[in-house]
Design a protein around this motif. Structure first.
Motif, PDB file in Angstrom:
ATOM      1  N   MET A   1       0.852  -1.158   0.000  1.00 24.18           N
ATOM      2  CA  MET A   1       0.000   0.000   0.000  1.00 24.18           C
ATOM      3  C   MET A   1       0.905   1.231   0.000  1.00 24.18           C
ATOM      4  N   PRO A  27      -4.518  -1.175  -9.469  1.00 29.24           N
ATOM      5  CA  PRO A  27      -4.458  -0.715  -8.079  1.00 29.24           C
ATOM      6  C   PRO A  27      -5.704   0.105  -7.740  1.00 29.24           C
ATOM      7  N   ASP A  32      -8.457   8.087   2.705  1.00 30.06           N
ATOM      8  CA  ASP A  32      -8.324   7.688   4.098  1.00 30.06           C
ATOM      9  C   ASP A  32      -8.297   8.954   4.957  1.00 30.06           C
ATOM     10  N   LEU A  46      -4.714   6.443  -0.440  1.00 29.95           N
ATOM     11  CA  LEU A  46      -4.013   5.173  -0.471  1.00 29.95           C
ATOM     12  C   LEU A  46      -4.100   4.566  -1.860  1.00 29.95           C
ATOM     13  N   VAL A  48      -3.782   0.969  -3.190  1.00 35.74           N
ATOM     14  CA  VAL A  48      -3.728  -0.416  -2.708  1.00 35.74           C
ATOM     15  C   VAL A  48      -3.430  -1.322  -3.892  1.00 35.74           C
ATOM     16  N   ARG A  50      -1.930  -5.344  -5.069  1.00 36.11           N
ATOM     17  CA  ARG A  50      -1.653  -6.721  -4.642  1.00 36.11           C
ATOM     18  C   ARG A  50      -0.373  -7.196  -5.304  1.00 36.11           C
ATOM     19  N   PRO A  75       0.521  -3.856   4.728  1.00 34.95           N
ATOM     20  CA  PRO A  75      -0.856  -3.981   5.254  1.00 34.95           C
ATOM     21  C   PRO A  75      -0.910  -4.659   6.606  1.00 34.95           C
TER      22      PRO A  75
END
Length: 75
Positions: A1, A27, A32, A46, A48, A50, A75
């Motif tokens: 992240m 992504p 936040d 953010l 995010v 994987r 994370p």
């Protein structure tokens, strides 16, 4: 992240992630809000992503996030 200071930086980072790191999955950009803050100016954004295969180098992502005055968090 990746944690970035504003939405524009987050959106630019997503585009650059695709080009520089050839990420397979899109992504996600998520707002936040900081605890207790109602003002959108006080939000962090953010990105995010994987990396279940462990292809992305943590140091390279740290440097990448720094280009937008951000940082990488686990994370």
């Amino acid at each position: 992240m990746l944690v970035l200071p504003d939405r524009e930086a987050a959106e630019e980072a997503v585009e650059a992630l695709r080009e520089r790191f050839a990420v397979d999955e899109e992504p996600q950009v998520v707002r936040d809000a900081l605890a207790g803050e109602d003002d959108a100016e006080d939000a962090q954004w953010l990105v995010v992503l994987r990396d279940e295969d462990g292809r992305l180098d943590a140091a390279a992502l740290d440097e990448f996030a720094g280009e937008w005055d951000g940082w990488r968090e686990e994370p």
